[in-house]
Design a protein around this motif. Structure first.
Motif, PDB file in Angstrom:
ATOM      1  N   LEU A 291       9.412   8.073   2.222  1.00  0.00           N
ATOM      2  CA  LEU A 291       8.375   7.038   2.270  1.00  0.00           C
ATOM      3  C   LEU A 291       8.656   5.952   1.243  1.00  0.00           C
ATOM      4  N   ALA A 292       9.059   6.352   0.036  1.00  0.00           N
ATOM      5  CA  ALA A 292       9.310   5.384  -1.032  1.00  0.00           C
ATOM      6  C   ALA A 292      10.447   4.438  -0.671  1.00  0.00           C
ATOM      7  N   LYS A 293      11.524   4.958  -0.056  1.00  0.00           N
ATOM      8  CA  LYS A 293      12.656   4.105   0.352  1.00  0.00           C
ATOM      9  C   LYS A 293      12.198   3.031   1.328  1.00  0.00           C
ATOM     10  N   LEU A 294      11.491   3.434   2.374  1.00  0.00           N
ATOM     11  CA  LEU A 294      11.032   2.485   3.389  1.00  0.00           C
ATOM     12  C   LEU A 294      10.090   1.456   2.779  1.00  0.00           C
ATOM     13  N   ALA A 295       9.182   1.928   1.916  1.00  0.00           N
ATOM     14  CA  ALA A 295       8.209   1.019   1.308  1.00  0.00           C
ATOM     15  C   ALA A 295       8.879   0.024   0.367  1.00  0.00           C
ATOM     16  N   LEU A 296       9.829   0.491  -0.447  1.00  0.00           N
ATOM     17  CA  LEU A 296      10.466  -0.398  -1.412  1.00  0.00           C
ATOM     18  C   LEU A 296      11.300  -1.470  -0.719  1.00  0.00           C
ATOM     19  N   ILE A 297      12.081  -1.081   0.282  1.00  0.00           N
ATOM     20  CA  ILE A 297      12.907  -2.071   0.994  1.00  0.00           C
ATOM     21  C   ILE A 297      12.026  -3.114   1.673  1.00  0.00           C
ATOM     22  N   SER A 298      10.940  -2.675   2.303  1.00  0.00           N
ATOM     23  CA  SER A 298      10.038  -3.612   2.991  1.00  0.00           C
ATOM     24  C   SER A 298       9.355  -4.544   1.999  1.00  0.00           C
ATOM     25  N   HIS A 299       8.902  -3.991   0.863  1.00  0.00           N
ATOM     26  CA  HIS A 299       8.204  -4.831  -0.114  1.00  0.00           C
ATOM     27  C   HIS A 299       9.169  -5.769  -0.825  1.00  0.00           C
ATOM     28  N   LEU A 300      10.387  -5.325  -1.077  1.00  0.00           N
ATOM     29  CA  LEU A 300      11.381  -6.209  -1.690  1.00  0.00           C
ATOM     30  C   LEU A 300      11.690  -7.385  -0.772  1.00  0.00           C
ATOM     31  N   ALA A 301      11.810  -7.108   0.530  1.00  0.00           N
ATOM     32  CA  ALA A 301      12.020  -8.195   1.496  1.00  0.00           C
ATOM     33  C   ALA A 301      10.852  -9.175   1.470  1.00  0.00           C
ATOM     34  N   SER A 302       9.644  -8.650   1.353  1.00  0.00           N
ATOM     35  CA  SER A 302       8.457  -9.507   1.293  1.00  0.00           C
ATOM     36  C   SER A 302       8.448 -10.349   0.024  1.00  0.00           C
ATOM     37  N   MET A 303       8.748  -9.725  -1.137  1.00  0.00           N
ATOM     38  CA  MET A 303       8.751 -10.470  -2.393  1.00  0.00           C
ATOM     39  C   MET A 303       9.797 -11.577  -2.389  1.00  0.00           C
ATOM     40  N   LEU A 304      10.996 -11.259  -1.922  1.00  0.00           N
ATOM     41  CA  LEU A 304      12.062 -12.267  -1.918  1.00  0.00           C
ATOM     42  C   LEU A 304      11.760 -13.405  -0.951  1.00  0.00           C
ATOM     43  N   SER A 305      11.172 -13.087   0.207  1.00  0.00           N
ATOM     44  CA  SER A 305      10.879 -14.134   1.195  1.00  0.00           C
ATOM     45  C   SER A 305       9.823 -15.107   0.683  1.00  0.00           C
ATOM     46  N   ARG A 306       8.876 -14.614  -0.135  1.00  0.00           N
ATOM     47  CA  ARG A 306       7.813 -15.481  -0.649  1.00  0.00           C
ATOM     48  C   ARG A 306       8.216 -16.215  -1.921  1.00  0.00           C
TER      49      ARG A 306
ATOM     50  N   TYR B 252       0.835  -1.211   0.000  1.00  0.00           N
ATOM     51  CA  TYR B 252       0.000   0.000   0.000  1.00  0.00           C
ATOM     52  C   TYR B 252       0.868   1.259   0.000  1.00  0.00           C
ATOM     53  N   ALA B 253       1.958   1.219   0.759  1.00  0.00           N
ATOM     54  CA  ALA B 253       2.845   2.379   0.810  1.00  0.00           C
ATOM     55  C   ALA B 253       3.511   2.620  -0.543  1.00  0.00           C
ATOM     56  N   LEU B 254       3.868   1.533  -1.244  1.00  0.00           N
ATOM     57  CA  LEU B 254       4.460   1.682  -2.574  1.00  0.00           C
ATOM     58  C   LEU B 254       3.456   2.269  -3.557  1.00  0.00           C
ATOM     59  N   LEU B 255       2.226   1.786  -3.527  1.00  0.00           N
ATOM     60  CA  LEU B 255       1.193   2.304  -4.422  1.00  0.00           C
ATOM     61  C   LEU B 255       0.924   3.778  -4.157  1.00  0.00           C
ATOM     62  N   LEU B 256       1.085   4.210  -2.921  1.00  0.00           N
ATOM     63  CA  LEU B 256       0.935   5.625  -2.589  1.00  0.00           C
ATOM     64  C   LEU B 256       2.161   6.424  -3.019  1.00  0.00           C
ATOM     65  N   SER B 257       3.332   5.800  -2.963  1.00  0.00           N
ATOM     66  CA  SER B 257       4.582   6.513  -3.256  1.00  0.00           C
ATOM     67  C   SER B 257       4.682   6.947  -4.714  1.00  0.00           C
ATOM     68  N   VAL B 258       4.204   6.113  -5.631  1.00  0.00           N
ATOM     69  CA  VAL B 258       4.361   6.414  -7.062  1.00  0.00           C
ATOM     70  C   VAL B 258       3.693   7.724  -7.447  1.00  0.00           C
TER      71      VAL B 258
END
Length: 399
Positions: free
Chosen positions: A130-145, A90-96
């Motif tokens: 906001l974009a930095k925090l969101a991207l790092i968190s979402h990248l961690a989520s994508m890689l873990s899954r 959600y944070a990434l979608l808001l960041s763009v």
């Protein structure tokens, strides 16, 4: 009923790594002291332009932002870190749209549109934080899954490439140094997440191409070109702010001139943000500078220790990405101050005066602390099966 002692109260309310808590609180105290010393010229300029803003008022505002960051850090560390897997999307979608709007209509600083002004409270906001925090968190989520499908280009690299390219590409239009550091952090996260080396090389090539195009098409190409030329030419006189940074460091000596006795703070532009490390060395000497460096290295060590203690891939990747992001930025800032790199304009995390940088730094540290609480990851909040296998230390078999 037994009255709780201060020790038991701290144990109940400040969970996670106690050394991380101590490092952040120590950084906060250092920041208030140095900003109080370095903002005399800012207060004088405010007075010349008819704006209210004595040193005391500036430091009071800075202190309130620090306490707000600490408060958000406390709130973030109380949340189950697995929730950040879903919130990051959600944070990434808001960041763009925020990054696009900022580039087109944001407030300008040194010829770059980086800021939005929040209505009513009239406070500036930098969407790239906001974009930095969101991207790092979402990248961690994508890689873990995707730990079992890392060799699949379509299911792993393609979505990673799209998000990293989109966010870094939008940031580079107005802030090249932030975009580059974020891209390097993503590469480090991919390395830790066992992404095959071939896919990482593809990512580097695509990132270099898109970054170059965005840099030339954006607002910072001439500035970046000028700064690199100044740094790479040994016969050229250093930039004004860099020259006075060298003077501050050289006159600081071993023990410094003493708190509040800096002279370069009255000459150097932005001594309270971009070049606060030079003021620290001038007033507290090489001992103070080495102490700050040690604290950042200790922060990185504790963040990586959290990675080793994490029971799941997402928690480990999340802590590693955020720790690297903060410490890498700190190393670049300190490197610029001592002449090891071209001028970037990046603040020193947890020390420089600022608004949104302090807020999002607090959130980042809070998330690291949430991971360090040692909660076992059994199912990510996205509803998909979790990969709970620890990240191996040996990488060769996945390359």
């Amino acid at each position: 009923m037994e009255t709780p002692t201060p020790h038991t109260w701290l144990q109940r309310n400040l969970k996670g790594d106690p050394i991380l808590w101590a490092i952040v609180i120590l950084f906060s105290l250092i920041s208030i002291a140095v900003v109080y010393s370095a903002t005399g010229t800012l207060a004088y300029r405010n007075e010349l332009h008819g704006r209210t803003g004595s040193v005391e008022l500036i430091v009071l505002k800075h202190s309130s932002l620090i306490f707000m960051g600490l408060g958000l850090m406390w709130m973030a560390h109380r949340i189950d870190y697995r929730h950040y897997s879903r919130l990051s999307l959600y944070a990434l979608l808001l960041s763009v749209p925020l990054l696009l709007f900022t580039y087109l209509m944001g407030g300008e600083t040194n010829g770059a549109s980086r800021w939005l002004t929040i209505p009513v409270i009239n406070q500036t906001f930098q969407p790239s934080d906001l974009a930095k925090l969101a991207l790092i968190s979402h990248l961690a989520s994508m890689l873990s899954r995707r730990q079992q499908h890392l060799h699949d280009f379509k299911s792993t690299l393609l979505p990673v490439m799209l998000w990293v390219g989109a966010i870094c590409g939008l940031i580079v239009l107005s802030n090249a140094s932030t975009a580059l550091l974020l891209f390097l952090t993503c590469l480090l996260l991919m390395f830790i997440g066992r992404v095959p080396m071939r896919q990482m090389l593809v990512m580097v090539l695509i990132g270099a191409t898109l970054g170059g195009v965005g840099l030339v098409a954006g607002q910072r190409w001439k500035t970046v070109q000028s700064r690199i030329e100044n740094f790479s030419n040994p016969n050229k006189k250093p930039a004004f702010q860099l020259e006075h940074s060298f003077i501050a460091i050289a006159t600081g000596g071993l023990t410094g001139k003493g708190p509040g006795k800096s002279t370069e703070r009255n000459i150097m532009p932005h001594p309270y943000s971009d070049f606060i490390y030079a003021i620290i060395i001038e007033e507290y000497g090489m001992i103070g500078g080495l102490l700050v460096l040690f604290l950042y290295l200790a922060f990185l060590y504790r963040g990586l220790k959290t990675v080793m203690n994490s029971q799941g891939a997402f928690g480990g990747l999340l802590s590693a990405g955020l720790s690297f992001s903060l410490v890498l930025q700190a190393m670049v800032n300190m490197g610029v101050a001592v002449g090891l790199g071209p001028v970037t304009g990046l603040p020193l995390p947890m020390l420089s005066m600022g608004g949104t940088s302090l807020i999002f730094t607090g959130l980042s540290v809070g998330i690291i602390l949430a991971v360090s609480r040692g909660e076992r990851e059994t199912r990510p909040m996205t509803g998909e099966p979790a990969d709970t296998v620890r990240i191996p230390s040996k990488r060769a078999q996945y390359a």
